[in-house]
Write a protein that holds these residues in place. Structure first.
Motif, PDB file in Angstrom:
ATOM      1  N   THR A   1      24.918  30.497  44.313  1.00 32.34           N
ATOM      2  CA  THR A   1      25.360  31.852  43.994  1.00 32.34           C
ATOM      3  C   THR A   1      26.705  31.863  43.285  1.00 32.34           C
ATOM      4  N   LEU A   2      27.699  31.214  43.871  1.00 34.69           N
ATOM      5  CA  LEU A   2      29.052  31.279  43.319  1.00 34.69           C
ATOM      6  C   LEU A   2      29.159  30.667  41.928  1.00 34.69           C
ATOM      7  N   PRO A   3      28.599  29.478  41.661  1.00 36.62           N
ATOM      8  CA  PRO A   3      28.708  28.942  40.285  1.00 36.62           C
ATOM      9  C   PRO A   3      28.017  29.804  39.243  1.00 36.62           C
ATOM     10  N   LEU A   4      26.830  30.344  39.571  1.00 38.22           N
ATOM     11  CA  LEU A   4      26.091  31.120  38.578  1.00 38.22           C
ATOM     12  C   LEU A   4      26.636  32.534  38.414  1.00 38.22           C
ATOM     13  N   ALA A   5      27.401  33.020  39.388  1.00 41.38           N
ATOM     14  CA  ALA A   5      28.020  34.339  39.274  1.00 41.38           C
ATOM     15  C   ALA A   5      29.514  34.232  38.990  1.00 41.38           C
ATOM     16  N   TRP A   6      29.978  33.056  38.588  1.00 41.38           N
ATOM     17  CA  TRP A   6      31.416  32.821  38.444  1.00 41.38           C
ATOM     18  C   TRP A   6      32.045  33.702  37.369  1.00 41.38           C
ATOM     19  N   ASP A   7      31.345  33.935  36.270  1.00 42.84           N
ATOM     20  CA  ASP A   7      31.906  34.789  35.211  1.00 42.84           C
ATOM     21  C   ASP A   7      32.156  36.199  35.717  1.00 42.84           C
ATOM     22  N   VAL A   8      31.242  36.724  36.522  1.00 45.60           N
ATOM     23  CA  VAL A   8      31.420  38.068  37.075  1.00 45.60           C
ATOM     24  C   VAL A   8      32.547  38.075  38.095  1.00 45.60           C
ATOM     25  N   VAL A   9      32.652  37.016  38.892  1.00 47.56           N
ATOM     26  CA  VAL A   9      33.755  36.910  39.847  1.00 47.56           C
ATOM     27  C   VAL A   9      35.093  36.895  39.113  1.00 47.56           C
ATOM     28  N   THR A  10      35.152  36.222  37.971  1.00 47.04           N
ATOM     29  CA  THR A  10      36.381  36.196  37.173  1.00 47.04           C
ATOM     30  C   THR A  10      36.740  37.589  36.682  1.00 47.04           C
ATOM     31  N   VAL A  11      35.752  38.340  36.228  1.00 46.49           N
ATOM     32  CA  VAL A  11      36.006  39.717  35.796  1.00 46.49           C
ATOM     33  C   VAL A  11      36.516  40.563  36.961  1.00 46.49           C
ATOM     34  N   CYS A  12      35.917  40.385  38.138  1.00 49.36           N
ATOM     35  CA  CYS A  12      36.367  41.126  39.317  1.00 49.36           C
ATOM     36  C   CYS A  12      37.813  40.772  39.672  1.00 49.36           C
ATOM     37  N   ALA A  13      38.169  39.504  39.534  1.00 48.44           N
ATOM     38  CA  ALA A  13      39.539  39.088  39.826  1.00 48.44           C
ATOM     39  C   ALA A  13      40.520  39.732  38.857  1.00 48.44           C
ATOM     40  N   VAL A  14      40.148  39.852  37.593  1.00 50.61           N
ATOM     41  CA  VAL A  14      41.016  40.514  36.619  1.00 50.61           C
ATOM     42  C   VAL A  14      41.144  41.999  36.945  1.00 50.61           C
ATOM     43  N   LEU A  15      40.034  42.630  37.312  1.00 48.59           N
ATOM     44  CA  LEU A  15      40.078  44.040  37.697  1.00 48.59           C
ATOM     45  C   LEU A  15      40.988  44.255  38.901  1.00 48.59           C
ATOM     46  N   TRP A  16      40.917  43.357  39.879  1.00 47.29           N
ATOM     47  CA  TRP A  16      41.793  43.484  41.042  1.00 47.29           C
ATOM     48  C   TRP A  16      43.253  43.295  40.647  1.00 47.29           C
ATOM     49  N   THR A  17      43.540  42.374  39.745  1.00 48.18           N
ATOM     50  CA  THR A  17      44.911  42.156  39.295  1.00 48.18           C
ATOM     51  C   THR A  17      45.490  43.416  38.667  1.00 48.18           C
ATOM     52  N   VAL A  18      44.701  44.067  37.821  1.00 49.27           N
ATOM     53  CA  VAL A  18      45.173  45.288  37.162  1.00 49.27           C
ATOM     54  C   VAL A  18      45.342  46.416  38.172  1.00 49.27           C
ATOM     55  N   SER A  19      44.368  46.583  39.066  1.00 49.83           N
ATOM     56  CA  SER A  19      44.430  47.699  40.020  1.00 49.83           C
ATOM     57  C   SER A  19      45.510  47.503  41.070  1.00 49.83           C
ATOM     58  N   SER A  20      45.832  46.259  41.427  1.00 51.70           N
ATOM     59  CA  SER A  20      46.839  46.030  42.459  1.00 51.70           C
ATOM     60  C   SER A  20      48.222  46.466  42.012  1.00 51.70           C
ATOM     61  N   VAL A  21      48.493  46.397  40.711  1.00 50.27           N
ATOM     62  CA  VAL A  21      49.799  46.827  40.207  1.00 50.27           C
ATOM     63  C   VAL A  21      49.867  48.350  40.116  1.00 50.27           C
ATOM     64  N   LYS A  22      48.726  49.018  40.169  1.00 51.22           N
ATOM     65  CA  LYS A  22      48.702  50.481  40.046  1.00 51.22           C
ATOM     66  C   LYS A  22      48.538  51.196  41.382  1.00 51.22           C
ATOM     67  N   VAL A  23      48.665  50.486  42.493  1.00 52.24           N
ATOM     68  CA  VAL A  23      48.526  51.119  43.803  1.00 52.24           C
ATOM     69  C   VAL A  23      49.654  52.119  43.980  1.00 52.24           C
ATOM     70  N   PHE A  24      49.315  53.381  44.161  1.00 51.71           N
ATOM     71  CA  PHE A  24      50.340  54.432  44.190  1.00 51.71           C
ATOM     72  C   PHE A  24      50.049  55.504  45.238  1.00 51.71           C
TER      73      PHE A  24
END
Length: 318
Positions: free
Chosen positions: A225-248
């Motif tokens: 699961t993890l290797p074949l879904a790794w690209d999507v996991v990477t996108v999710c990690a980027v989304l979390w990075t952006v949203s974590s700085v906007k916690v307000f």
């Protein structure tokens, strides 16, 4: 006697108009339609995103309250940020949300993915998990303030089971931890839904082969699961990075609400920008707030580039 050798004449070149390099009529038509379609989007993006960023960068070089004259400070606002302990605390809290909150969120998301893949009614479960994402963070802040106040339902339930001195959930020492827990709870379902969309595209015979080889549930997740879904996991990690700085909103309502700004120990960079631009008992400091906003933007960019580099892997073909 010398033989005369004559070179064959080259065939006449067909007469036609010059075309672009390797292009046909359809490709030329597409190129002509590129700017009419993309141009308006670029103009809107420039007006709504690039122009405000440029104006904030210019404002960050001045001392300005929004009404009076702008006083040149150069990089003085950035120097003030470095020396401000409240700003350093807000950056630390933002990094805690990014690293600790992100780690917990993805651990929960992976655990839910592992459980949901074997669940028959996983579509219904996925809808239930996604439901908190449809609720505004303001609702979470107001609900948590009601549930966890000293005389709220949570402490009342603890007293009912024999806890004589329940924790002070909304005390300054515990407030940020509570905010972090609520963020993880409200975000895990969102990322689980995205990861499950990628998991649904993985062929079932890969899991069957892994199961025949004796792999358990966790090993199938780790090696399939993890290797074949790794690209999507990477996108999710980027989304979390952006949203974590906007916690307000969550921080503001948890510790502040109608009483004012939350305790400085719980501030994120977004709350710092707001509290600096719109202080309660002093003049606005728009130059300092703009500098803090630009620092946050740079942090997002750096962490996103670093994350993409760390998580980069060769594509796996199933």
């Amino acid at each position: 006697m010398t033989a005369l050798v004559t070179r064959p004449s080259a065939p006449p070149r067909p007469r036609h108009r010059k075309r672009g390099r390797g292009t046909n009529a359809l490709e030329r038509q597409r190129r002509r339609m590129f700017w009419p379609f993309v141009g308006p989007a670029l103009i809107v993006y420039g007006l709504l995103f690039l122009a405000p960023i440029a104006y904030s960068a210019w404002t960050s070089l001045f001392k300005w309250d929004g009404l009076g004259d702008m006083q040149w400070r150069g990089l003085g606002n950035y120097g003030s940020l470095v020396q401000d302990p409240v700003f350093r605390t807000s950056v630390t809290n933002t990094l805690k949300i990014l690293v600790i909150g992100g780690g917990l969120t993805f651990v929960v998301a992976f655990a839910l993915t592992l459980a949901l893949r074997e669940l028959k009614s996983r579509m219904f479960a996925r809808s239930v998990l996604f439901f908190p994402c449809l609720i505004n963070a303001l609702v979470f802040g107001a609900a948590a303030g009601f549930l966890f106040n000293p005389d709220g339902p949570v402490n009342a339930a603890l007293r009912a089971v024999g806890v004589t001195t329940p924790p002070r959930w909304l005390a300054t020492d515990n407030l940020f931890t509570l905010i972090l827990c609520v963020l993880v709870w409200s975000s895990a379902g969102y990322y689980t839904t995205i990861i499950m969309a990628a998991v649904d595209q993985i062929p079932g015979y890969l899991y069957e082969a892994a199961e025949l080889d004796g792999a358990g549930g966790f090993r199938r997740f780790w090696h399939v699961t993890l290797p074949l879904a790794w690209d999507v996991v990477t996108v999710c990690a980027v989304l979390w990075t952006v949203s974590s700085v906007k916690v307000f909103e969550l921080v503001l309502l948890f510790g502040g609400g109608n009483a004012g700004n939350p305790p400085a120990e719980t501030w994120t960079t977004a709350v710092y920008v707001y509290a600096t631009a719109f202080p309660q008992n002093s003049a606005p400091k728009l130059g300092l707030a703009s500098a803090a906003a630009l620092v946050s933007l740079v942090l997002v960019g750096l962490f996103t580039l670093l994350l993409r580099r760390i998580m980069r892997r060769e594509p796996i073909e199933d």
